[in-house]
Design an enzyme around this catalytic site. Structure first.
Site, mmCIF file in Angstrom:
data_model
loop_
_atom_site.group_PDB
_atom_site.id
_atom_site.type_symbol
_atom_site.label_atom_id
_atom_site.label_comp_id
_atom_site.label_asym_id
_atom_site.label_seq_id
_atom_site.Cartn_x
_atom_site.Cartn_y
_atom_site.Cartn_z
ATOM 1 N N ASP A 93 90.515 85.170 22.934
ATOM 2 C CA ASP A 93 91.285 84.878 24.151
ATOM 3 C C ASP A 93 92.776 85.037 23.880
ATOM 4 O O ASP A 93 93.531 85.510 24.731
ATOM 5 C CB ASP A 93 90.999 83.458 24.658
ATOM 6 C CG ASP A 93 89.781 83.412 25.571
ATOM 7 O OD1 ASP A 93 88.887 84.276 25.411
ATOM 8 O OD2 ASP A 93 89.727 82.536 26.445
ATOM 9 N N TYR A 119 78.065 76.882 17.902
ATOM 10 C CA TYR A 119 77.413 77.253 19.154
ATOM 11 C C TYR A 119 75.901 77.443 19.008
ATOM 12 O O TYR A 119 75.229 77.803 19.973
ATOM 13 C CB TYR A 119 78.029 78.537 19.737
ATOM 14 C CG TYR A 119 79.496 78.442 20.083
ATOM 15 C CD1 TYR A 119 80.276 77.370 19.660
ATOM 16 C CD2 TYR A 119 80.112 79.427 20.831
ATOM 17 C CE1 TYR A 119 81.619 77.292 19.968
ATOM 18 C CE2 TYR A 119 81.463 79.357 21.151
ATOM 19 C CZ TYR A 119 82.205 78.288 20.709
ATOM 20 O OH TYR A 119 83.536 78.215 21.018
ATOM 21 N N ASP A 152 85.731 83.084 19.259
ATOM 22 C CA ASP A 152 85.903 82.750 20.669
ATOM 23 C C ASP A 152 87.383 82.489 20.948
ATOM 24 O O ASP A 152 87.966 83.018 21.904
ATOM 25 C CB ASP A 152 85.070 81.493 20.982
ATOM 26 C CG ASP A 152 84.970 81.218 22.470
ATOM 27 O OD1 ASP A 152 85.419 82.061 23.266
ATOM 28 O OD2 ASP A 152 84.446 80.153 22.839
ATOM 29 N N LYS A 170 87.960 79.149 7.518
ATOM 30 C CA LYS A 170 88.701 77.923 7.206
ATOM 31 C C LYS A 170 88.127 77.390 5.898
ATOM 32 O O LYS A 170 87.670 76.244 5.794
ATOM 33 C CB LYS A 170 88.542 76.924 8.374
ATOM 34 C CG LYS A 170 89.427 75.708 8.312
ATOM 35 C CD LYS A 170 90.907 75.990 8.523
ATOM 36 C CE LYS A 170 91.721 74.726 8.289
ATOM 37 N NZ LYS A 170 93.169 74.977 8.206
ATOM 38 N N ASP A 205 94.003 79.060 11.351
ATOM 39 C CA ASP A 205 95.242 78.535 11.947
ATOM 40 C C ASP A 205 96.411 79.477 11.659
ATOM 41 O O ASP A 205 97.211 79.797 12.549
ATOM 42 C CB ASP A 205 95.532 77.101 11.487
ATOM 43 C CG ASP A 205 95.205 76.835 10.023
ATOM 44 O OD1 ASP A 205 94.723 77.758 9.329
ATOM 45 O OD2 ASP A 205 95.449 75.709 9.553
HETATM 46 MG MG MG Z 1 85.614 82.273 25.370
#
Ligand code: MG
Ligand code: NAI
Length: 355
Positions: free
Chosen positions: A245, A138, A241, A185, A217
């Site tokens: 969620d 990002y 991110d 990772k 994962d």
């Molecule tokens: Mg988000």
């Protein structure tokens, strides 16, 4: 002294939920020694339509000169992809808000709404994701060539990793956590290998904390299988991110989840993690608790008011036993509007603060 709080109401349900967040701040002001001055800092889709910029320079100046920012949500259907939302990245990068703090706490009163309610969840779900908020994919370094090739570079810097991992260890220590989990990772990605090396290095200064490394994962399935097993979870921007969620889903509704975008000691931004929810905007039915808990985080992190923060949390817990907005409704309890939910929590808070 008055603390200056910038207010970005934003689009869709943004103004409705921010109104309830401000209600809580006004209750705090009335029944404590704190005092606040609110200053509007318009940003988002509506502002973009009017001014061609989603984060006008004037708004950014207001935010920069404040002690904290309460942010609703932004985004209007039909606008070009990302124009409204770019205001959020502009604020995060512009203020170097490198910590994204995302508590995932299942209130006892909401156990009936937890999607894992038929599964063993130990003594409940109460973890905090500490997400790096300025680097990784990002950082927005990349481009598109001839509409054929698209690249984003995953940037992790040593100093960027060090400051967020150090913050997470301090956070775990402050909250008396027994364990800290790092999610990466490192079996594939070079930036994750640098991250893991730094996590292990910094971890040596915290001998009492149990340290754990997980691949992202695998972590995604463990978060569902045994969410009660985690306390502080530190991770990079992209992974944070996604897993936050997933976490928000575990606590009953997207409308319950709060967050802080923080640069310790500097102006920081507090927002519910949901978006502008155009499907329910203007109906006075949005859940304001994600915003109210973001106000709680603001009081805790920016103003060091831990007791009042705790009172806000207790007020939410009590209110949830009496009434609910539609997204977390329980047929045995009263269904409340956004405004009524805010009023009820504010009433509860009043009685805690008066004690
Ligand atoms: Mg988000
Ligand atoms: P969303 O979070 O706005 O909505 C997803 C679903 O959750 C919808 O069904 C909505 O009704 C429900 N929901 C959201 N907040 C709720 C609340 N407080 N109470 C009850 N239900 C709630 O995500 P969506 O639909 O993907 O995005 C809508 C717009 O918001 C887009 O423009 C998106 O880019 C923007 N967005 C902005 C964010 C921000 O300002 N931080 C974050 C996420 C999305």
């Amino acid at each position: 002294m008055k603390a200056q709080i910038a207010i970005t109401k934003g689009d869709g349900v943004g103004p409705e939920v921010v109104e309830e967040g401000m209600k809580i701040l006004k209750t705090v002001e009335k029944y404590s020694d704190l005092s606040f001055e609110f200053k509007e800092a318009p940003a988002g889709g509506k502002v973009w339509k009017e001014m061609g910029q989603s984060l006008p320079d004037k708004t950014f100046t207001i935010i920069k000169e404040s002690d904290a920012l309460l942010f609703g949500a932004i985004g209007i259907p039909g606008l070009p992809q990302g124009v409204a939302e770019s205001a959020i990245l502009g604020i995060r990068q512009g203020l170097d808000l490198y910590v994204n703090l995302r508590p995932i706490k299942l209130f006892d009163a909401l156990k009936d709404r937890c999607p894992l309610k038929d599964q063993y969840i130990g003594d409940g779900i109460d973890l905090t994701i500490v997400r790096e908020n300025t680097e990784g994919l990002y950082a927005n370094i990349g481009g598109i060539m001839k509409k054929e090739v698209a690249i984003n570079n995953m940037i992790y810097t040593r100093s960027g990793c060090e400051r967020i991992i150090e913050y997470a260890f301090q956070f775990a220590k402050k909250h008396n956590h027994k364990k800290i989990t790092s999610v990466d990772k490192a079996n594939i990605l070079k930036p994750s290998q640098l991250w893991r090396e730094i996590f292990e290095q910094i971890g040596k200064s915290y001998p009492k904390l149990e340290k754990e490394n997980m691949y992202v994962d695998a972590f995604c399935q463990w978060l569902i299988r045994s969410p009660y097993d985690y306390e502080t979870v530190v991770t990079g921007n992209l992974f944070g991110d996604i897993i936050s969620d997933e976490g928000a889903f575990l606590i009953g509704s997207l409308g319950m989840a709060s967050s802080g975008n923080i640069h310790p000691g500097q102006v920081s931004m507090y927002e519910p993690i949901h978006g502008s929810a155009p499907d329910i905007a203007g109906k006075n039915i949005a859940n304001p608790i994600g915003t109210i808990l973001s106000v709680k985080l603001m009081l805790e992190e920016s103003f060091k008011q831990e007791e009042i923060a705790h009172d806000i949390e207790k007020s939410v817990e009590e209110a949830l036993n009496e009434g609910r907005t539609i997204d977390i409704e329980n047929k045995l309890l009263e269904t409340l509007t956004t405004t009524q939910m805010g009023d009820l929590i504010s009433e509860k808070l009043k009685s805690f603060l008066k004690k």
